[in-house]
Write an enzyme that holds these catalytic residues in place. Structure first.
Site, PDB file in Angstrom:
ATOM      1  N   GLU A 173       0.810  -1.232   0.000  1.00 54.11           N
ATOM      2  CA  GLU A 173       0.000   0.000   0.000  1.00 54.11           C
ATOM      3  C   GLU A 173       0.837   1.274   0.000  1.00 54.11           C
ATOM      4  OE1 GLU A 173      -3.090   0.129   2.921  1.00 54.11           O
ATOM      5  OE2 GLU A 173      -4.061  -1.689   2.184  1.00 54.11           O
ATOM      6  N   GLU A 363      -4.842  -8.868   1.139  1.00 56.10           N
ATOM      7  CA  GLU A 363      -5.361  -8.632   2.495  1.00 56.10           C
ATOM      8  C   GLU A 363      -6.863  -8.420   2.389  1.00 56.10           C
ATOM      9  OE1 GLU A 363      -3.822  -5.361   4.860  1.00 56.10           O
ATOM     10  OE2 GLU A 363      -1.763  -5.870   4.321  1.00 56.10           O
TER      11      GLU A 363
HETATM   12  C1  NOJ Z   1      -3.642  -2.442   5.424  1.00 59.98           C
HETATM   13  C2  NOJ Z   1      -2.262  -2.567   5.996  1.00 59.98           C
HETATM   14  O1  NOJ Z   1      -1.438  -3.197   5.052  1.00 59.98           O
HETATM   15  C3  NOJ Z   1      -2.220  -3.335   7.300  1.00 59.98           C
HETATM   16  O2  NOJ Z   1      -0.953  -3.193   7.838  1.00 59.98           O
HETATM   17  C4  NOJ Z   1      -3.312  -2.836   8.226  1.00 59.98           C
HETATM   18  O3  NOJ Z   1      -3.266  -3.451   9.465  1.00 59.98           O
HETATM   19  C5  NOJ Z   1      -4.652  -3.077   7.555  1.00 59.98           C
HETATM   20  N1  NOJ Z   1      -4.689  -2.256   6.362  1.00 59.98           N
HETATM   21  C6  NOJ Z   1      -5.847  -2.703   8.441  1.00 59.98           C
HETATM   22  O4  NOJ Z   1      -5.845  -1.349   8.662  1.00 59.98           O
END
Ligand code: NOJ
Length: 452
Positions: A173, A363
Protein backbone atom coordinates in the site's frame (compact mmCIF):
# COMPACT_ATOMS: atom_id res chain seq x y z
CA UNK A 1 -26.73 -7.95 -3.02
CA UNK A 2 -23.97 -10.47 -2.48
CA UNK A 3 -25.06 -12.78 0.28
CA UNK A 4 -24.08 -16.38 0.18
CA UNK A 5 -23.69 -17.03 3.85
CA UNK A 6 -22.66 -20.64 4.37
CA UNK A 7 -23.38 -21.50 0.77
CA UNK A 8 -19.82 -20.97 -0.36
CA UNK A 9 -17.42 -23.82 -0.84
CA UNK A 10 -13.68 -23.40 -1.09
CA UNK A 11 -13.66 -25.94 -3.92
CA UNK A 12 -15.75 -23.53 -6.04
CA UNK A 13 -12.61 -21.43 -6.37
CA UNK A 14 -10.59 -24.26 -7.88
CA UNK A 15 -7.73 -26.27 -6.44
CA UNK A 16 -5.09 -23.72 -7.47
CA UNK A 17 -6.71 -20.85 -5.61
CA UNK A 18 -4.37 -19.56 -2.90
CA UNK A 19 -5.90 -19.28 0.55
CA UNK A 20 -3.60 -17.44 2.88
CA UNK A 21 -3.24 -15.30 5.92
CA UNK A 22 -1.14 -12.14 6.16
CA UNK A 23 0.83 -10.34 8.86
CA UNK A 24 3.58 -7.69 8.91
CA UNK A 25 6.84 -7.34 10.81
CA UNK A 26 6.20 -4.16 12.78
CA UNK A 27 2.68 -5.14 13.74
CA UNK A 28 3.63 -8.58 15.03
CA UNK A 29 7.28 -9.22 15.75
CA UNK A 30 8.03 -7.07 18.78
CA UNK A 31 11.70 -7.68 19.78
CA UNK A 32 12.24 -4.11 18.65
CA UNK A 33 15.81 -3.87 19.93
CA UNK A 34 17.10 -7.39 20.34
CA UNK A 35 19.69 -9.42 18.45
CA UNK A 36 21.18 -6.37 16.80
CA UNK A 37 18.02 -4.87 15.31
CA UNK A 38 18.25 -1.16 14.54
CA UNK A 39 15.56 1.41 15.23
CA UNK A 40 12.72 1.80 12.77
CA UNK A 41 10.72 4.94 12.04
CA UNK A 42 7.78 3.40 13.94
CA UNK A 43 9.86 2.60 17.03
CA UNK A 44 10.58 6.30 17.26
CA UNK A 45 7.22 7.66 16.08
CA UNK A 46 5.30 5.59 18.62
CA UNK A 47 7.15 7.35 21.44
CA UNK A 48 5.58 10.69 20.53
CA UNK A 49 2.80 11.65 22.85
CA UNK A 50 -0.65 11.47 21.32
CA UNK A 51 0.31 9.62 18.14
CA UNK A 52 -0.87 6.13 19.09
CA UNK A 53 -4.18 5.42 20.81
CA UNK A 54 -3.65 4.30 24.38
CA UNK A 55 -0.05 5.51 24.24
CA UNK A 56 1.11 1.98 23.41
CA UNK A 57 4.26 1.05 21.50
CA UNK A 58 5.06 -1.97 19.31
CA UNK A 59 7.82 -3.04 21.67
CA UNK A 60 6.56 -6.58 22.16
CA UNK A 61 3.53 -6.43 19.85
CA UNK A 62 2.26 -10.00 19.81
CA UNK A 63 5.72 -11.41 20.30
CA UNK A 64 5.87 -13.12 16.92
CA UNK A 65 9.67 -12.97 16.94
CA UNK A 66 9.68 -15.56 19.71
CA UNK A 67 6.34 -17.27 19.04
CA UNK A 68 6.54 -17.69 15.28
CA UNK A 69 6.57 -21.48 15.50
CA UNK A 70 3.35 -21.58 17.52
CA UNK A 71 1.74 -19.01 15.26
CA UNK A 72 2.67 -20.94 12.14
CA UNK A 73 1.11 -24.02 13.72
CA UNK A 74 -2.09 -22.00 14.02
CA UNK A 75 -1.90 -21.04 10.34
CA UNK A 76 -1.52 -24.69 9.51
CA UNK A 77 -4.28 -25.79 11.87
CA UNK A 78 -6.70 -23.32 10.30
CA UNK A 79 -5.98 -24.87 6.92
CA UNK A 80 -4.26 -22.00 5.09
CA UNK A 81 -1.65 -22.77 2.45
CA UNK A 82 0.03 -19.37 2.18
CA UNK A 83 1.68 -17.27 4.86
CA UNK A 84 2.38 -13.65 3.96
CA UNK A 85 4.78 -11.72 6.17
CA UNK A 86 7.19 -8.81 5.78
CA UNK A 87 10.86 -8.34 6.48
CA UNK A 88 11.88 -5.63 8.94
CA UNK A 89 14.56 -3.74 7.03
CA UNK A 90 16.06 -2.47 10.30
CA UNK A 91 16.47 -6.03 11.56
CA UNK A 92 18.78 -7.00 8.73
CA UNK A 93 20.38 -3.63 7.99
CA UNK A 94 20.27 -1.82 11.34
CA UNK A 95 21.30 1.53 9.84
CA UNK A 96 19.42 0.97 6.61
CA UNK A 97 22.63 0.75 4.59
CA UNK A 98 26.09 -0.58 5.36
CA UNK A 99 26.49 -3.17 8.07
CA UNK A 100 24.46 -6.39 7.78
CA UNK A 101 23.00 -7.94 10.93
CA UNK A 102 23.53 -11.68 10.65
CA UNK A 103 21.20 -12.44 13.54
CA UNK A 104 18.40 -10.60 11.79
CA UNK A 105 18.95 -12.63 8.63
CA UNK A 106 19.03 -15.79 10.73
CA UNK A 107 15.56 -15.02 12.10
CA UNK A 108 14.04 -14.80 8.63
CA UNK A 109 15.83 -17.98 7.59
CA UNK A 110 14.29 -19.75 10.58
CA UNK A 111 10.87 -18.33 9.78
CA UNK A 112 11.02 -19.28 6.10
CA UNK A 113 12.37 -22.74 6.88
CA UNK A 114 9.55 -23.30 9.33
CA UNK A 115 6.98 -22.27 6.71
CA UNK A 116 8.50 -24.69 4.21
CA UNK A 117 8.63 -27.46 6.78
CA UNK A 118 4.93 -27.02 7.47
CA UNK A 119 4.11 -26.87 3.77
CA UNK A 120 3.17 -23.19 3.88
CA UNK A 121 4.08 -21.06 0.87
CA UNK A 122 5.91 -17.94 2.09
CA UNK A 123 4.86 -14.67 0.44
CA UNK A 124 7.44 -12.10 1.42
CA UNK A 125 6.58 -8.41 1.49
CA UNK A 126 9.72 -6.33 1.15
CA UNK A 127 8.31 -3.11 2.52
CA UNK A 128 5.41 -2.98 4.93
CA UNK A 129 5.83 0.54 6.34
CA UNK A 130 8.76 0.19 8.77
CA UNK A 131 11.78 2.09 7.52
CA UNK A 132 15.13 2.14 9.33
CA UNK A 133 15.15 5.29 11.42
CA UNK A 134 18.61 6.24 10.15
CA UNK A 135 17.12 6.56 6.67
CA UNK A 136 14.02 8.36 7.91
CA UNK A 137 16.29 10.94 9.52
CA UNK A 138 17.67 11.66 6.06
CA UNK A 139 14.21 12.24 4.60
CA UNK A 140 13.01 8.65 4.21
CA UNK A 141 10.74 8.17 1.23
CA UNK A 142 10.91 11.85 0.39
CA UNK A 143 14.66 11.60 -0.26
CA UNK A 144 15.89 10.95 -3.79
CA UNK A 145 18.43 8.59 -2.23
CA UNK A 146 15.60 6.19 -1.57
CA UNK A 147 16.21 4.22 -4.74
CA UNK A 148 19.81 3.62 -3.84
CA UNK A 149 18.87 2.52 -0.32
CA UNK A 150 16.01 0.32 -1.51
CA UNK A 151 18.17 -1.35 -4.15
CA UNK A 152 20.72 -2.35 -1.54
CA UNK A 153 18.03 -3.71 0.76
CA UNK A 154 16.21 -5.67 -1.94
CA UNK A 155 19.45 -7.18 -3.22
CA UNK A 156 20.34 -8.36 0.26
CA UNK A 157 16.91 -10.01 0.61
CA UNK A 158 17.03 -11.72 -2.76
CA UNK A 159 20.63 -12.91 -2.23
CA UNK A 160 19.72 -14.39 1.11
CA UNK A 161 16.25 -15.78 0.57
CA UNK A 162 15.90 -16.08 -3.21
CA UNK A 163 16.59 -19.82 -3.21
CA UNK A 164 13.77 -20.52 -0.79
CA UNK A 165 11.19 -17.82 -1.55
CA UNK A 166 9.59 -17.46 -4.95
CA UNK A 167 6.65 -15.17 -4.15
CA UNK A 168 7.65 -11.56 -3.61
CA UNK A 169 5.59 -8.46 -2.90
CA UNK A 170 7.56 -5.25 -3.43
CA UNK A 171 5.54 -2.59 -1.57
CA UNK A 172 2.54 -2.76 0.70
CA UNK A 173 0.00 0.00 0.00
CA UNK A 174 2.30 2.80 -1.14
CA UNK A 175 -0.65 5.17 -1.03
CA UNK A 176 -1.00 4.34 2.67
CA UNK A 177 2.53 5.01 3.84
CA UNK A 178 3.16 8.04 1.63
CA UNK A 179 -0.07 9.88 2.47
CA UNK A 180 -0.45 8.93 6.13
CA UNK A 181 3.25 9.40 6.80
CA UNK A 182 4.18 12.53 4.85
CA UNK A 183 0.94 14.41 4.17
CA UNK A 184 -1.50 13.63 6.98
CA UNK A 185 1.03 13.09 9.77
CA UNK A 186 -0.89 10.17 11.21
CA UNK A 187 1.75 7.53 10.64
CA UNK A 188 5.55 7.56 10.87
CA UNK A 189 7.33 9.87 10.31
CA UNK A 190 4.39 12.16 11.15
CA UNK A 191 4.98 14.84 8.50
CA UNK A 192 2.34 17.13 7.09
CA UNK A 193 4.26 18.40 4.15
CA UNK A 194 2.79 18.35 0.68
CA UNK A 195 6.03 18.55 -1.16
CA UNK A 196 7.55 15.72 0.90
CA UNK A 197 4.44 13.71 0.08
CA UNK A 198 4.87 14.35 -3.64
CA UNK A 199 8.51 13.30 -3.50
CA UNK A 200 7.60 10.23 -1.47
CA UNK A 201 4.99 9.23 -4.06
CA UNK A 202 7.47 9.59 -6.86
CA UNK A 203 10.25 7.69 -5.08
CA UNK A 204 7.83 4.93 -4.13
CA UNK A 205 6.58 4.64 -7.72
CA UNK A 206 10.19 4.30 -8.88
CA UNK A 207 11.16 1.83 -6.13
CA UNK A 208 8.08 -0.24 -6.83
CA UNK A 209 9.26 -0.87 -10.39
CA UNK A 210 12.97 -1.03 -9.57
CA UNK A 211 12.30 -3.56 -6.81
CA UNK A 212 10.44 -5.70 -9.34
CA UNK A 213 13.36 -5.54 -11.75
CA UNK A 214 15.84 -6.57 -9.07
CA UNK A 215 13.79 -9.56 -7.96
CA UNK A 216 13.34 -10.59 -11.60
CA UNK A 217 17.08 -10.44 -12.20
CA UNK A 218 18.14 -12.12 -8.98
CA UNK A 219 15.53 -14.82 -8.29
CA UNK A 220 14.94 -17.69 -10.70
CA UNK A 221 11.24 -18.42 -11.34
CA UNK A 222 10.06 -15.56 -9.15
CA UNK A 223 6.38 -14.66 -8.92
CA UNK A 224 6.42 -10.90 -8.37
CA UNK A 225 3.69 -8.56 -7.26
CA UNK A 226 3.01 -5.37 -5.37
CA UNK A 227 -0.04 -4.42 -3.29
CA UNK A 228 -2.43 -1.53 -3.66
CA UNK A 229 -5.07 -0.24 -1.33
CA UNK A 230 -8.27 0.53 -3.19
CA UNK A 231 -11.64 2.00 -2.29
CA UNK A 232 -14.50 2.85 -4.56
CA UNK A 233 -15.26 6.56 -4.16
CA UNK A 234 -18.82 7.66 -4.76
CA UNK A 235 -20.21 11.21 -4.71
CA UNK A 236 -22.67 12.02 -1.91
CA UNK A 237 -25.05 13.74 -4.33
CA UNK A 238 -25.11 14.09 -8.09
CA UNK A 239 -24.25 17.78 -7.87
CA UNK A 240 -21.34 18.47 -10.24
CA UNK A 241 -19.06 19.65 -7.40
CA UNK A 242 -19.57 16.40 -5.49
CA UNK A 243 -19.04 14.32 -8.62
CA UNK A 244 -15.76 16.12 -9.29
CA UNK A 245 -14.70 15.77 -5.67
CA UNK A 246 -15.21 11.99 -5.95
CA UNK A 247 -13.18 11.94 -9.14
CA UNK A 248 -10.26 13.71 -7.50
CA UNK A 249 -10.32 11.46 -4.45
CA UNK A 250 -10.51 8.44 -6.72
CA UNK A 251 -7.43 9.53 -8.69
CA UNK A 252 -5.52 10.04 -5.47
CA UNK A 253 -6.59 6.84 -3.72
CA UNK A 254 -6.89 4.36 -6.53
CA UNK A 255 -4.89 5.43 -9.55
CA UNK A 256 -1.70 6.98 -8.30
CA UNK A 257 0.43 3.83 -8.16
CA UNK A 258 -1.18 1.28 -10.45
CA UNK A 259 -1.10 3.57 -13.49
CA UNK A 260 2.65 4.28 -13.35
CA UNK A 261 3.26 0.56 -12.72
CA UNK A 262 1.35 -0.26 -15.88
CA UNK A 263 3.45 2.18 -17.88
CA UNK A 264 0.88 4.96 -18.20
CA UNK A 265 2.66 7.47 -16.00
CA UNK A 266 0.65 9.31 -13.38
CA UNK A 267 -3.11 9.69 -13.88
CA UNK A 268 -3.59 12.34 -16.48
CA UNK A 269 -6.52 14.35 -15.33
CA UNK A 270 -6.99 18.12 -15.43
CA UNK A 271 -9.37 18.00 -12.48
CA UNK A 272 -6.73 16.66 -10.18
CA UNK A 273 -4.44 19.47 -8.99
CA UNK A 274 -2.04 17.17 -7.16
CA UNK A 275 -1.04 15.97 -10.55
CA UNK A 276 0.48 19.19 -11.68
CA UNK A 277 3.07 18.76 -8.98
CA UNK A 278 3.64 15.14 -9.84
CA UNK A 279 4.03 15.99 -13.48
CA UNK A 280 6.83 18.30 -12.48
CA UNK A 281 8.60 15.23 -11.14
CA UNK A 282 7.55 13.38 -14.18
CA UNK A 283 9.27 15.94 -16.41
CA UNK A 284 7.88 15.28 -19.85
CA UNK A 285 7.30 11.64 -19.04
CA UNK A 286 10.97 11.04 -18.66
CA UNK A 287 10.35 8.64 -15.79
CA UNK A 288 7.41 6.85 -17.36
CA UNK A 289 9.40 3.82 -18.43
CA UNK A 290 11.28 3.53 -15.18
CA UNK A 291 8.04 3.49 -13.18
CA UNK A 292 6.73 0.61 -15.27
CA UNK A 293 7.25 -3.04 -14.39
CA UNK A 294 5.63 -6.13 -15.76
CA UNK A 295 4.28 -7.53 -12.49
CA UNK A 296 3.16 -11.16 -12.44
CA UNK A 297 0.35 -10.24 -10.11
CA UNK A 298 -1.25 -7.23 -8.53
CA UNK A 299 -2.29 -7.41 -4.90
CA UNK A 300 -5.41 -5.51 -3.98
CA UNK A 301 -6.60 -4.65 -0.49
CA UNK A 302 -10.04 -3.14 -0.03
CA UNK A 303 -11.04 -2.15 3.48
CA UNK A 304 -13.86 0.30 2.87
CA UNK A 305 -15.98 2.06 0.32
CA UNK A 306 -15.99 5.84 0.46
CA UNK A 307 -18.60 8.51 -0.14
CA UNK A 308 -17.36 12.08 -0.44
CA UNK A 309 -18.70 15.56 -0.98
CA UNK A 310 -17.14 18.81 -2.06
CA UNK A 311 -15.38 20.76 0.66
CA UNK A 312 -13.88 24.20 0.09
CA UNK A 313 -11.60 23.95 3.12
CA UNK A 314 -9.56 20.91 2.13
CA UNK A 315 -6.58 22.08 0.08
CA UNK A 316 -6.08 20.63 -3.42
CA UNK A 317 -8.43 17.73 -3.02
CA UNK A 318 -11.57 19.69 -2.09
CA UNK A 319 -13.29 16.51 -1.02
CA UNK A 320 -14.35 15.27 2.38
CA UNK A 321 -15.72 11.96 3.53
CA UNK A 322 -19.35 11.53 4.53
CA UNK A 323 -19.00 8.89 7.20
CA UNK A 324 -20.71 5.52 6.98
CA UNK A 325 -22.27 6.12 10.41
CA UNK A 326 -23.79 9.41 9.18
CA UNK A 327 -25.19 7.63 6.15
CA UNK A 328 -26.38 4.79 8.39
CA UNK A 329 -24.82 2.04 6.31
CA UNK A 330 -23.09 -1.06 7.77
CA UNK A 331 -19.61 -0.37 9.07
CA UNK A 332 -16.85 -1.92 11.17
CA UNK A 333 -15.57 -0.84 14.59
CA UNK A 334 -13.28 1.62 12.79
CA UNK A 335 -16.27 3.18 11.02
CA UNK A 336 -15.26 1.66 7.67
CA UNK A 337 -18.15 0.99 5.32
CA UNK A 338 -18.83 -2.69 4.65
CA UNK A 339 -19.83 -3.09 1.03
CA UNK A 340 -18.94 -6.31 -0.75
CA UNK A 341 -20.56 -5.21 -4.03
CA UNK A 342 -18.23 -2.26 -4.10
CA UNK A 343 -15.27 -4.60 -3.50
CA UNK A 344 -16.45 -6.72 -6.43
CA UNK A 345 -16.53 -3.62 -8.63
CA UNK A 346 -12.98 -2.70 -7.57
CA UNK A 347 -11.69 -6.17 -8.45
CA UNK A 348 -13.24 -5.83 -11.87
CA UNK A 349 -11.91 -2.35 -12.32
CA UNK A 350 -8.31 -3.33 -11.59
CA UNK A 351 -8.64 -6.31 -13.88
CA UNK A 352 -10.02 -4.24 -16.73
CA UNK A 353 -7.07 -1.88 -16.72
CA UNK A 354 -5.43 -4.19 -19.24
CA UNK A 355 -1.90 -5.38 -18.60
CA UNK A 356 -2.80 -6.92 -15.24
CA UNK A 357 -2.06 -10.63 -15.50
CA UNK A 358 -3.31 -11.90 -12.19
CA UNK A 359 -4.99 -10.44 -9.12
CA UNK A 360 -4.53 -11.68 -5.58
CA UNK A 361 -6.47 -10.22 -2.70
CA UNK A 362 -3.39 -9.87 -0.53
CA UNK A 363 -5.36 -8.63 2.50
CA UNK A 364 -9.00 -8.64 3.50
CA UNK A 365 -10.55 -8.38 6.92
CA UNK A 366 -12.41 -6.25 9.40
CA UNK A 367 -12.09 -4.90 12.94
CA UNK A 368 -14.94 -5.54 15.34
CA UNK A 369 -15.26 -5.27 19.07
CA UNK A 370 -14.61 -8.84 20.13
CA UNK A 371 -15.79 -10.16 23.46
CA UNK A 372 -13.99 -13.07 25.06
CA UNK A 373 -16.53 -15.06 27.02
CA UNK A 374 -15.54 -18.31 28.71
CA UNK A 375 -12.78 -18.85 26.19
CA UNK A 376 -15.07 -18.24 23.21
CA UNK A 377 -15.20 -15.31 20.81
CA UNK A 378 -18.37 -15.32 18.90
CA UNK A 379 -17.44 -12.88 16.14
CA UNK A 380 -20.42 -13.47 13.92
CA UNK A 381 -20.08 -10.14 12.19
CA UNK A 382 -16.57 -11.00 11.02
CA UNK A 383 -17.80 -14.35 9.70
CA UNK A 384 -20.52 -12.53 7.86
CA UNK A 385 -17.97 -10.09 6.49
CA UNK A 386 -15.74 -12.87 5.14
CA UNK A 387 -18.73 -14.64 3.63
CA UNK A 388 -19.74 -11.57 1.70
CA UNK A 389 -16.26 -10.53 0.60
CA UNK A 390 -15.19 -13.99 -0.44
CA UNK A 391 -18.42 -14.33 -2.39
CA UNK A 392 -17.53 -11.11 -4.20
CA UNK A 393 -14.22 -12.67 -5.24
CA UNK A 394 -16.00 -15.75 -6.54
CA UNK A 395 -18.47 -13.65 -8.50
CA UNK A 396 -15.60 -11.80 -10.23
CA UNK A 397 -13.74 -15.06 -10.82
CA UNK A 398 -16.74 -16.71 -12.42
CA UNK A 399 -17.01 -13.76 -14.75
CA UNK A 400 -13.49 -14.38 -16.01
CA UNK A 401 -11.34 -12.16 -13.79
CA UNK A 402 -8.08 -13.98 -13.10
CA UNK A 403 -8.26 -13.57 -9.34
CA UNK A 404 -6.27 -16.36 -7.77
CA UNK A 405 -5.97 -15.82 -4.06
CA UNK A 406 -7.43 -14.41 -0.89
CA UNK A 407 -5.26 -13.70 2.16
CA UNK A 408 -7.14 -12.94 5.36
CA UNK A 409 -5.95 -9.99 7.39
CA UNK A 410 -4.87 -11.12 9.85
CA UNK A 411 -3.77 -14.14 11.84
CA UNK A 412 -3.62 -12.70 15.35
CA UNK A 413 -4.83 -9.39 16.78
CA UNK A 414 -1.85 -7.08 16.44
CA UNK A 415 -0.51 -3.53 16.60
CA UNK A 416 -2.86 -1.62 14.30
CA UNK A 417 -0.58 1.38 13.67
CA UNK A 418 -2.02 4.62 15.09
CA UNK A 419 -4.98 2.68 16.47
CA UNK A 420 -2.69 0.77 18.84
CA UNK A 421 -3.94 -2.59 20.10
CA UNK A 422 -7.63 -1.75 20.19
CA UNK A 423 -8.58 -2.36 16.58
CA UNK A 424 -8.78 -6.12 16.36
CA UNK A 425 -8.58 -7.76 12.95
CA UNK A 426 -7.32 -11.23 13.93
CA UNK A 427 -8.82 -14.65 13.36
CA UNK A 428 -7.10 -15.38 16.65
CA UNK A 429 -7.54 -13.25 19.76
CA UNK A 430 -4.42 -12.25 21.67
CA UNK A 431 -4.41 -11.20 25.29
CA UNK A 432 -1.70 -8.59 25.00
CA UNK A 433 -0.63 -8.98 28.64
CA UNK A 434 -0.31 -12.77 28.74
CA UNK A 435 0.13 -13.33 24.99
CA UNK A 436 -2.43 -16.10 25.25
CA UNK A 437 -3.95 -16.97 21.87
CA UNK A 438 -7.62 -17.95 21.50
CA UNK A 439 -9.00 -18.92 18.11
CA UNK A 440 -12.10 -16.85 17.36
CA UNK A 441 -15.17 -18.40 15.79
CA UNK A 442 -14.16 -16.72 12.52
CA UNK A 443 -10.94 -18.75 12.66
CA UNK A 444 -12.95 -21.95 13.07
CA UNK A 445 -15.28 -20.79 10.34
CA UNK A 446 -12.31 -20.40 7.98
CA UNK A 447 -10.96 -23.81 8.94
CA UNK A 448 -14.29 -25.46 8.17
CA UNK A 449 -14.79 -23.45 5.00
CA UNK A 450 -11.37 -24.41 3.67
CA UNK A 451 -12.31 -28.07 3.98
CA UNK A 452 -15.37 -27.70 1.75
C1 NOJ B 1 -3.64 -2.44 5.42
C2 NOJ B 1 -2.26 -2.57 6.00
O1 NOJ B 1 -1.44 -3.20 5.05
C3 NOJ B 1 -2.22 -3.34 7.30
O2 NOJ B 1 -0.95 -3.19 7.84
C4 NOJ B 1 -3.31 -2.84 8.23
O3 NOJ B 1 -3.27 -3.45 9.47
C5 NOJ B 1 -4.65 -3.08 7.56
N1 NOJ B 1 -4.69 -2.26 6.36
C6 NOJ B 1 -5.85 -2.70 8.44
O4 NOJ B 1 -5.85 -1.35 8.66
Amino acid sequence: MISYRNQLRASDFGSDFLWGVAISALQNEGAWNVDGKGLSNWDVFARKVGKIKGGVRPVIANDFYYRYKDDLMLVKALGFKVFRFSIAWSRILPEGMGRVNKEGLAFYHRLIDECLLLGLRPYVTLYHWDLPYELEKQGGWSSHQMQKWFTRYVKLCTDEFGDKVKDWIILNEPMGFTSLGYMLGKHAPGKTNLSMFMSAVHNAALCQAEGGRIVRAEVANAHIGTCFSCSEVLPYTDKPEDVLAAKRADALLNRLFIEPALGRGYPDDPDFPFLEKLHLHNKAWKYKDRMQFNFDFIGIQNYFALTVKYSPIIPYLHATEVKASTRKVPHTALGWEINAESFYRMIRRFWHYGGVKEIIVTEGGAAFKDVLNNGIINDDRRIDYFNQYIAAVLKAKKEGVNVNGYFAWTLTDNFEWAEGFNAKFGLVHVDIKTQLRTIKNSGYWFRDFLKT
